[in-house]
Design an enzyme around this catalytic site. Sequence first.
Site, PDB file in Angstrom:
ATOM      1  N   LYS A  38       0.843  -1.207   0.000  1.00 27.31           N
ATOM      2  CA  LYS A  38       0.000   0.000   0.000  1.00 27.31           C
ATOM      3  C   LYS A  38       0.877   1.255   0.000  1.00 27.31           C
ATOM      4  CE  LYS A  38      -3.854  -2.408   2.221  1.00 27.31           C
ATOM      5  NZ  LYS A  38      -4.682  -2.644   3.413  1.00 27.31           N
ATOM      6  N   ASP A  67     -10.910   3.002   4.339  1.00 27.02           N
ATOM      7  CA  ASP A  67     -11.214   1.564   4.292  1.00 27.02           C
ATOM      8  C   ASP A  67     -12.720   1.317   4.244  1.00 27.02           C
ATOM      9  OD1 ASP A  67      -9.303  -0.456   4.094  1.00 27.02           O
ATOM     10  OD2 ASP A  67      -8.617  -0.171   6.156  1.00 27.02           O
ATOM     11  N   GLN A 102      -4.536  -1.580   9.697  1.00 27.55           N
ATOM     12  CA  GLN A 102      -4.497  -2.892   9.050  1.00 27.55           C
ATOM     13  C   GLN A 102      -5.079  -3.970   9.965  1.00 27.55           C
ATOM     14  OE1 GLN A 102      -3.690  -3.326   5.868  1.00 27.55           O
ATOM     15  NE2 GLN A 102      -3.993  -5.532   5.915  1.00 27.55           N
TER      16      GLN A 102
HETATM   17  N1  GUN Z   1      -6.995  -6.857   6.124  1.00 32.00           N
HETATM   18  C1  GUN Z   1      -7.387  -7.537   5.037  1.00 32.00           C
HETATM   19  N2  GUN Z   1      -7.953  -6.706   4.125  1.00 32.00           N
HETATM   20  C2  GUN Z   1      -7.900  -5.464   4.656  1.00 32.00           C
HETATM   21  C3  GUN Z   1      -8.323  -4.182   4.192  1.00 32.00           C
HETATM   22  O1  GUN Z   1      -8.864  -4.016   3.095  1.00 32.00           O
HETATM   23  N3  GUN Z   1      -8.081  -3.141   5.049  1.00 32.00           N
HETATM   24  C4  GUN Z   1      -7.499  -3.310   6.271  1.00 32.00           C
HETATM   25  N4  GUN Z   1      -7.345  -2.228   7.030  1.00 32.00           N
HETATM   26  N5  GUN Z   1      -7.116  -4.480   6.727  1.00 32.00           N
HETATM   27  C5  GUN Z   1      -7.304  -5.555   5.919  1.00 32.00           C
END
Ligand code: GUN
Length: 292
Positions: free
Chosen positions: A52, A119, A96
């Site tokens: 990311k 998110d 995350q």
């Molecule tokens: N863990 C797995 N997918 C995601 C996501 O799209 N965002 C976040 N913050 N954690 C994740």
Amino acid sequence: MLILDGNKLSTIIRKEISDKVRTFCKTDIRPPHLAAVLIGENPASQAYVRNKIKACEEVGFASTLIKKPESTTEEEVIKIINKLNLDKEIDGFIVQLPLPRHIDEMKVNLAINPEKDVDGFHPNNFGRMALGIPAFHPATPSGIMMLLDRYKINTDGKNCVVLGRSNIVGTPISILMSKKTTPGNATVTIAHSRTSNLKEICANADIIIAALGIPNFVKSDMVKNNAVIIDVGINKIDDHDSSKKYRLVGDVDFENVKHKVSAITPVPGGVGPMTITALLDNTWKAYSKTIK
Ligand code: GUN
């Protein structure tokens, strides 16, 4: 059979985003800024967050990684969130998941300012998405919708089976696919670990979205001829022939299913890169306040 190439499409969409950054952010205007909070040492989470941050750099966004040990308390995480909520230099941020077991994920989601919730996990955004009003949509479902849209996959009136009911993928994608939109307008069935007659339900699907986290779960005899398959799974399995001693496979038995279907996402290189592209798109929207 069409491969729905998430790498190729991501390159196109990320170029569109970086063009917007270049055009909009002349000398004295700062670029969009995404922050990511990573708690603990989960190797998959570390890799996702790394990707990311790297994607931010590629499109010309600023990024900040806040990395804390597994022992970080819930109060400390909330403190970090409160600070990010108030920071005028940060347009959006993510925490995350999964979080260490002693931290309540929902409490963390609730602490995030919905205007910075790129998110789309805060109930304000999730509820707005369900009602069909402007909101940040969770990145993985949003990336899937982009893929269906750009590849012009017809979903109108189709039978769509979603495997899995997580808050991150299964539930939100089932909402988006059932909305009166394009893509969307599908007749959606959510199947999960308690579903009976799963094989028949899948074999009747025009579209299968597999988000279970079980390697190679969807076999060829569960799939209708010419179905469209979206594979959200990213599972590590042992592979002694590989130098890494593992390889990544999806929730779909790709090698045996691909011959039967009209379109399919590969793993890796399908939904994974689209998730990050959708996060960049949300961050651009948070920055430019063009949320739709
Ligand atoms: N863990 C797995 N997918 C995601 C996501 O799209 N965002 C976040 N913050 N954690 C994740």
